[in-house]
Design a protein around this motif. Structure first.
Motif, PDB file in Angstrom:
ATOM      1  N   GLN A  30       0.836  -1.204   0.000  1.00  0.00           N
ATOM      2  CA  GLN A  30       0.000   0.000   0.000  1.00  0.00           C
ATOM      3  C   GLN A  30       0.876   1.261   0.000  1.00  0.00           C
ATOM      4  OE1 GLN A  30      -3.141  -0.609  -0.264  1.00  0.00           O
ATOM      5  NE2 GLN A  30      -4.239   1.232   0.303  1.00  0.00           N
ATOM      6  N   LEU A  31       1.914   1.267   0.835  1.00  0.00           N
ATOM      7  CA  LEU A  31       2.799   2.435   0.898  1.00  0.00           C
ATOM      8  C   LEU A  31       3.647   2.572  -0.367  1.00  0.00           C
ATOM      9  CD1 LEU A  31       3.898   2.329   4.626  1.00  0.00           C
ATOM     10  CD2 LEU A  31       2.300   3.908   3.537  1.00  0.00           C
ATOM     11  N   SER A  32       4.001   1.472  -0.980  1.00  0.00           N
ATOM     12  CA  SER A  32       4.779   1.523  -2.224  1.00  0.00           C
ATOM     13  C   SER A  32       4.003   2.192  -3.347  1.00  0.00           C
ATOM     14  CB  SER A  32       5.201   0.120  -2.647  1.00  0.00           C
ATOM     15  OG  SER A  32       6.136  -0.401  -1.742  1.00  0.00           O
ATOM     16  N   SER A  33       2.689   2.131  -3.269  1.00  0.00           N
ATOM     17  CA  SER A  33       1.876   2.784  -4.302  1.00  0.00           C
ATOM     18  C   SER A  33       1.985   4.309  -4.234  1.00  0.00           C
ATOM     19  CB  SER A  33       0.417   2.346  -4.188  1.00  0.00           C
ATOM     20  OG  SER A  33      -0.166   2.881  -3.015  1.00  0.00           O
ATOM     21  N   LEU A  34       2.488   4.846  -3.118  1.00  0.00           N
ATOM     22  CA  LEU A  34       2.667   6.297  -2.974  1.00  0.00           C
ATOM     23  C   LEU A  34       3.967   6.802  -3.586  1.00  0.00           C
ATOM     24  CD1 LEU A  34       1.655   6.745   0.780  1.00  0.00           C
ATOM     25  CD2 LEU A  34       0.278   7.303  -1.225  1.00  0.00           C
ATOM     26  N   LEU A  35       4.922   5.887  -3.824  1.00  0.00           N
ATOM     27  CA  LEU A  35       6.258   6.300  -4.263  1.00  0.00           C
ATOM     28  C   LEU A  35       6.247   6.981  -5.628  1.00  0.00           C
ATOM     29  CD1 LEU A  35       8.392   3.236  -3.148  1.00  0.00           C
ATOM     30  CD2 LEU A  35       8.261   5.477  -2.068  1.00  0.00           C
ATOM     31  N   PHE A  36       7.021   8.046  -5.758  1.00  0.00           N
ATOM     32  CA  PHE A  36       7.273   8.777  -6.998  1.00  0.00           C
ATOM     33  C   PHE A  36       6.017   9.367  -7.629  1.00  0.00           C
ATOM     34  CE2 PHE A  36      10.745   5.688  -6.615  1.00  0.00           C
ATOM     35  CZ  PHE A  36      11.786   6.596  -6.452  1.00  0.00           C
ATOM     36  N   GLN A  37       5.016   9.653  -6.802  1.00  0.00           N
ATOM     37  CA  GLN A  37       3.829  10.341  -7.270  1.00  0.00           C
ATOM     38  C   GLN A  37       3.549  11.503  -6.324  1.00  0.00           C
ATOM     39  OE1 GLN A  37       0.485   7.727  -7.608  1.00  0.00           O
ATOM     40  NE2 GLN A  37       1.579   6.275  -8.891  1.00  0.00           N
ATOM     41  N   PHE A  38       3.093  12.616  -6.880  1.00  0.00           N
ATOM     42  CA  PHE A  38       2.773  13.757  -6.040  1.00  0.00           C
ATOM     43  C   PHE A  38       1.575  13.426  -5.169  1.00  0.00           C
ATOM     44  CE2 PHE A  38       0.692  17.728  -4.959  1.00  0.00           C
ATOM     45  CZ  PHE A  38       1.763  18.451  -4.468  1.00  0.00           C
ATOM     46  N   SER A  39       1.684  13.725  -3.892  1.00  0.00           N
ATOM     47  CA  SER A  39       0.601  13.472  -2.944  1.00  0.00           C
ATOM     48  C   SER A  39       0.149  14.798  -2.343  1.00  0.00           C
ATOM     49  CB  SER A  39       1.088  12.539  -1.835  1.00  0.00           C
ATOM     50  OG  SER A  39       0.138  12.456  -0.808  1.00  0.00           O
ATOM     51  N   GLU A  40      -1.124  15.102  -2.492  1.00  0.00           N
ATOM     52  CA  GLU A  40      -1.683  16.319  -1.903  1.00  0.00           C
ATOM     53  C   GLU A  40      -1.588  16.279  -0.378  1.00  0.00           C
ATOM     54  OE1 GLU A  40      -3.366  19.061  -3.229  1.00  0.00           O
ATOM     55  OE2 GLU A  40      -2.945  18.471  -5.303  1.00  0.00           O
ATOM     56  N   ALA A  41      -1.768  15.091   0.200  1.00  0.00           N
ATOM     57  CA  ALA A  41      -1.744  14.948   1.654  1.00  0.00           C
ATOM     58  C   ALA A  41      -0.383  15.318   2.235  1.00  0.00           C
ATOM     59  CB  ALA A  41      -2.110  13.520   2.049  1.00  0.00           C
ATOM     60  N   PHE A  42       0.690  14.975   1.526  1.00  0.00           N
ATOM     61  CA  PHE A  42       2.042  15.250   2.019  1.00  0.00           C
ATOM     62  C   PHE A  42       2.650  16.485   1.361  1.00  0.00           C
ATOM     63  CE2 PHE A  42       1.721  10.505   2.246  1.00  0.00           C
ATOM     64  CZ  PHE A  42       1.502  10.451   3.603  1.00  0.00           C
ATOM     65  N   ASP A  43       1.950  17.080   0.408  1.00  0.00           N
ATOM     66  CA  ASP A  43       2.407  18.261  -0.326  1.00  0.00           C
ATOM     67  C   ASP A  43       3.777  18.033  -0.948  1.00  0.00           C
ATOM     68  OD1 ASP A  43       2.164  20.822  -1.358  1.00  0.00           O
ATOM     69  OD2 ASP A  43       3.217  21.723   0.330  1.00  0.00           O
ATOM     70  N   GLY A  44       3.944  16.882  -1.584  1.00  0.00           N
ATOM     71  CA  GLY A  44       5.196  16.574  -2.244  1.00  0.00           C
ATOM     72  C   GLY A  44       5.181  15.173  -2.834  1.00  0.00           C
ATOM     73  N   VAL A  45       6.343  14.767  -3.310  1.00  0.00           N
ATOM     74  CA  VAL A  45       6.522  13.448  -3.895  1.00  0.00           C
ATOM     75  C   VAL A  45       7.226  12.573  -2.871  1.00  0.00           C
ATOM     76  CG1 VAL A  45       7.595  12.156  -5.775  1.00  0.00           C
ATOM     77  CG2 VAL A  45       6.698  14.448  -6.204  1.00  0.00           C
ATOM     78  N   VAL A  46       6.635  11.422  -2.547  1.00  0.00           N
ATOM     79  CA  VAL A  46       7.234  10.494  -1.583  1.00  0.00           C
ATOM     80  C   VAL A  46       8.347   9.718  -2.287  1.00  0.00           C
ATOM     81  CG1 VAL A  46       6.818   8.561  -0.022  1.00  0.00           C
ATOM     82  CG2 VAL A  46       5.046  10.284  -0.358  1.00  0.00           C
ATOM     83  N   LEU A  47       9.576   9.826  -1.775  1.00  0.00           N
ATOM     84  CA  LEU A  47      10.716   9.141  -2.367  1.00  0.00           C
ATOM     85  C   LEU A  47      11.093   7.864  -1.620  1.00  0.00           C
ATOM     86  CD1 LEU A  47      13.038  12.189  -3.100  1.00  0.00           C
ATOM     87  CD2 LEU A  47      11.427  11.066  -4.638  1.00  0.00           C
ATOM     88  N   ALA A  48      10.864   7.850  -0.306  1.00  0.00           N
ATOM     89  CA  ALA A  48      11.203   6.677   0.511  1.00  0.00           C
ATOM     90  C   ALA A  48      10.398   6.730   1.798  1.00  0.00           C
ATOM     91  CB  ALA A  48      12.690   6.666   0.822  1.00  0.00           C
ATOM     92  N   TYR A  49      10.316   5.596   2.477  1.00  0.00           N
ATOM     93  CA  TYR A  49       9.593   5.547   3.745  1.00  0.00           C
ATOM     94  C   TYR A  49      10.217   4.515   4.666  1.00  0.00           C
ATOM     95  CZ  TYR A  49       7.373   1.558   1.454  1.00  0.00           C
ATOM     96  OH  TYR A  49       7.152   0.381   0.798  1.00  0.00           O
ATOM     97  N   ASP A  50      10.016   4.721   5.965  1.00  0.00           N
ATOM     98  CA  ASP A  50      10.400   3.775   6.994  1.00  0.00           C
ATOM     99  C   ASP A  50       9.195   3.656   7.919  1.00  0.00           C
ATOM    100  OD1 ASP A  50      11.914   2.061   8.589  1.00  0.00           O
ATOM    101  OD2 ASP A  50      12.650   3.709   9.829  1.00  0.00           O
ATOM    102  N   VAL A  51       8.696   2.424   8.123  1.00  0.00           N
ATOM    103  CA  VAL A  51       7.426   2.216   8.806  1.00  0.00           C
ATOM    104  C   VAL A  51       7.604   1.423  10.091  1.00  0.00           C
ATOM    105  CG1 VAL A  51       5.147   1.190   8.579  1.00  0.00           C
ATOM    106  CG2 VAL A  51       6.237   2.187   6.609  1.00  0.00           C
ATOM    107  N   LYS A  52       6.840   1.837  11.107  1.00  0.00           N
ATOM    108  CA  LYS A  52       6.734   1.080  12.355  1.00  0.00           C
ATOM    109  C   LYS A  52       5.252   0.973  12.687  1.00  0.00           C
ATOM    110  CE  LYS A  52      11.148   2.686  14.130  1.00  0.00           C
ATOM    111  NZ  LYS A  52      11.563   3.434  12.971  1.00  0.00           N
TER     112      LYS A  52
END
Length: 153
Positions: A30-52
Protein backbone atom coordinates in the motif's frame (compact mmCIF):
# COMPACT_ATOMS: atom_id res chain seq x y z
CA UNK A 1 19.92 20.11 -2.33
CA UNK A 2 16.92 22.06 -1.27
CA UNK A 3 13.51 20.50 -1.70
CA UNK A 4 14.20 17.30 0.22
CA UNK A 5 12.79 16.87 3.71
CA UNK A 6 12.04 14.09 6.17
CA UNK A 7 8.55 14.14 7.58
CA UNK A 8 7.12 12.08 10.43
CA UNK A 9 3.54 10.95 9.93
CA UNK A 10 0.91 9.01 11.82
CA UNK A 11 -0.98 7.01 9.23
CA UNK A 12 -3.86 4.57 9.10
CA UNK A 13 -3.69 2.02 6.29
CA UNK A 14 -6.95 0.26 5.40
CA UNK A 15 -6.53 -3.33 4.24
CA UNK A 16 -8.85 -5.86 2.66
CA UNK A 17 -9.78 -8.82 4.90
CA UNK A 18 -8.11 -11.23 2.46
CA UNK A 19 -4.77 -9.65 3.46
CA UNK A 20 -5.25 -10.41 7.17
CA UNK A 21 -2.70 -13.22 7.17
CA UNK A 22 -0.01 -11.07 5.46
CA UNK A 23 -0.48 -7.67 7.08
CA UNK A 24 3.16 -6.54 6.86
CA UNK A 25 3.32 -7.33 3.14
CA UNK A 26 -0.01 -5.62 2.49
CA UNK A 27 1.10 -2.46 4.34
CA UNK A 28 4.35 -2.26 2.35
CA UNK A 29 2.47 -2.75 -0.91
CA UNK A 30 0.00 0.00 0.00
CA UNK A 31 2.80 2.43 0.90
CA UNK A 32 4.78 1.52 -2.22
CA UNK A 33 1.88 2.78 -4.30
CA UNK A 34 2.67 6.30 -2.97
CA UNK A 35 6.26 6.30 -4.26
CA UNK A 36 7.27 8.78 -7.00
CA UNK A 37 3.83 10.34 -7.27
CA UNK A 38 2.77 13.76 -6.04
CA UNK A 39 0.60 13.47 -2.94
CA UNK A 40 -1.68 16.32 -1.90
CA UNK A 41 -1.74 14.95 1.65
CA UNK A 42 2.04 15.25 2.02
CA UNK A 43 2.41 18.26 -0.33
CA UNK A 44 5.20 16.57 -2.24
CA UNK A 45 6.52 13.45 -3.89
CA UNK A 46 7.23 10.49 -1.58
CA UNK A 47 10.72 9.14 -2.37
CA UNK A 48 11.20 6.68 0.51
CA UNK A 49 9.59 5.55 3.75
CA UNK A 50 10.40 3.77 6.99
CA UNK A 51 7.43 2.22 8.81
CA UNK A 52 6.73 1.08 12.36
CA UNK A 53 3.38 -0.46 13.29
CA UNK A 54 2.04 1.42 16.32
CA UNK A 55 -0.51 -1.09 17.50
CA UNK A 56 -1.22 -4.79 17.09
CA UNK A 57 -4.95 -4.04 17.20
CA UNK A 58 -6.84 -3.11 14.05
CA UNK A 59 -10.11 -1.24 13.74
CA UNK A 60 -12.70 -2.95 11.53
CA UNK A 61 -14.80 -0.70 9.28
CA UNK A 62 -18.42 -1.74 8.84
CA UNK A 63 -19.94 -2.02 5.40
CA UNK A 64 -20.35 -4.45 2.55
CA UNK A 65 -16.71 -5.50 2.72
CA UNK A 66 -15.28 -4.83 6.20
CA UNK A 67 -11.80 -3.41 5.69
CA UNK A 68 -9.58 -3.08 8.75
CA UNK A 69 -7.36 -0.13 9.61
CA UNK A 70 -3.81 -0.50 10.95
CA UNK A 71 -2.16 2.47 12.70
CA UNK A 72 1.42 3.25 11.60
CA UNK A 73 4.22 5.68 12.34
CA UNK A 74 6.21 6.48 9.24
CA UNK A 75 9.18 8.62 8.34
CA UNK A 76 8.82 9.83 4.77
CA UNK A 77 11.46 11.35 2.53
CA UNK A 78 9.64 13.99 0.50
CA UNK A 79 10.63 16.05 -2.52
CA UNK A 80 8.79 19.36 -2.18
CA UNK A 81 10.06 22.03 -4.56
CA UNK A 82 8.86 25.56 -3.76
CA UNK A 83 9.32 28.84 -5.64
CA UNK A 84 12.81 30.40 -5.29
CA UNK A 85 14.39 27.08 -4.27
CA UNK A 86 17.74 26.14 -5.77
CA UNK A 87 17.65 22.76 -7.53
CA UNK A 88 20.18 20.79 -9.54
CA UNK A 89 19.47 18.60 -12.55
CA UNK A 90 20.97 16.94 -15.59
CA UNK A 91 20.27 18.40 -19.04
CA UNK A 92 18.52 15.82 -21.25
CA UNK A 93 17.34 17.97 -24.16
CA UNK A 94 18.21 21.37 -25.59
CA UNK A 95 16.17 23.45 -27.96
CA UNK A 96 16.25 26.99 -29.23
CA UNK A 97 13.35 27.88 -26.92
CA UNK A 98 14.03 25.71 -23.84
CA UNK A 99 16.32 23.51 -21.76
CA UNK A 100 14.86 20.25 -20.38
CA UNK A 101 16.31 18.96 -17.11
CA UNK A 102 15.80 15.81 -15.01
CA UNK A 103 15.96 16.42 -11.23
CA UNK A 104 16.81 13.52 -8.89
CA UNK A 105 16.51 11.10 -11.80
CA UNK A 106 12.70 11.17 -11.97
CA UNK A 107 11.29 14.70 -12.05
CA UNK A 108 11.25 16.76 -15.22
CA UNK A 109 11.77 20.53 -15.34
CA UNK A 110 11.79 22.96 -18.24
CA UNK A 111 13.71 26.24 -18.39
CA UNK A 112 12.09 28.43 -21.02
CA UNK A 113 13.78 30.99 -23.27
CA UNK A 114 12.62 33.90 -21.08
CA UNK A 115 14.33 32.38 -18.04
CA UNK A 116 17.69 31.60 -19.66
CA UNK A 117 20.27 34.26 -18.85
CA UNK A 118 20.93 36.66 -21.73
CA UNK A 119 24.64 35.88 -21.75
CA UNK A 120 23.82 32.43 -23.21
CA UNK A 121 23.15 32.04 -26.92
CA UNK A 122 21.93 28.91 -28.68
CA UNK A 123 24.32 27.54 -31.32
CA UNK A 124 24.75 24.36 -33.32
CA UNK A 125 28.11 22.64 -32.76
CA UNK A 126 28.95 19.40 -34.57
CA UNK A 127 25.26 18.85 -35.30
CA UNK A 128 24.21 19.26 -31.65
CA UNK A 129 22.57 22.25 -30.00
CA UNK A 130 24.45 23.98 -27.17
CA UNK A 131 24.15 27.20 -25.19
CA UNK A 132 27.43 29.13 -24.98
CA UNK A 133 28.31 32.13 -22.85
CA UNK A 134 29.29 35.41 -24.48
CA UNK A 135 31.74 36.17 -21.68
CA UNK A 136 33.33 32.78 -20.98
CA UNK A 137 33.85 30.77 -24.19
CA UNK A 138 34.45 27.53 -22.24
CA UNK A 139 31.19 27.90 -20.31
CA UNK A 140 28.85 25.66 -22.32
CA UNK A 141 25.49 24.04 -21.54
CA UNK A 142 24.97 20.82 -23.49
CA UNK A 143 23.16 17.50 -23.10
CA UNK A 144 24.63 15.75 -20.05
CA UNK A 145 25.63 18.96 -18.23
CA UNK A 146 24.62 19.46 -14.61
CA UNK A 147 22.66 22.66 -14.09
CA UNK A 148 21.61 24.63 -11.00
CA UNK A 149 18.46 26.67 -11.32
CA UNK A 150 15.83 28.47 -9.27
CA UNK A 151 12.29 27.15 -9.20
CA UNK A 152 9.92 29.71 -10.65
CA UNK A 153 6.62 27.90 -10.06
Amino acid sequence: MEGLKVSKANLVVYLHPSKANKVQQAILRQLSSLLFQFSEAFDGVVLAYDVKIRSRNAKILTGICPYFGVKLKAELLLFTPKPNMLLEGKVVKLGKESIHVIVLGFSSATITFEDIREEFKYKLRHGEGVYTSKFHKRHVIKVGSMLRFLVKR
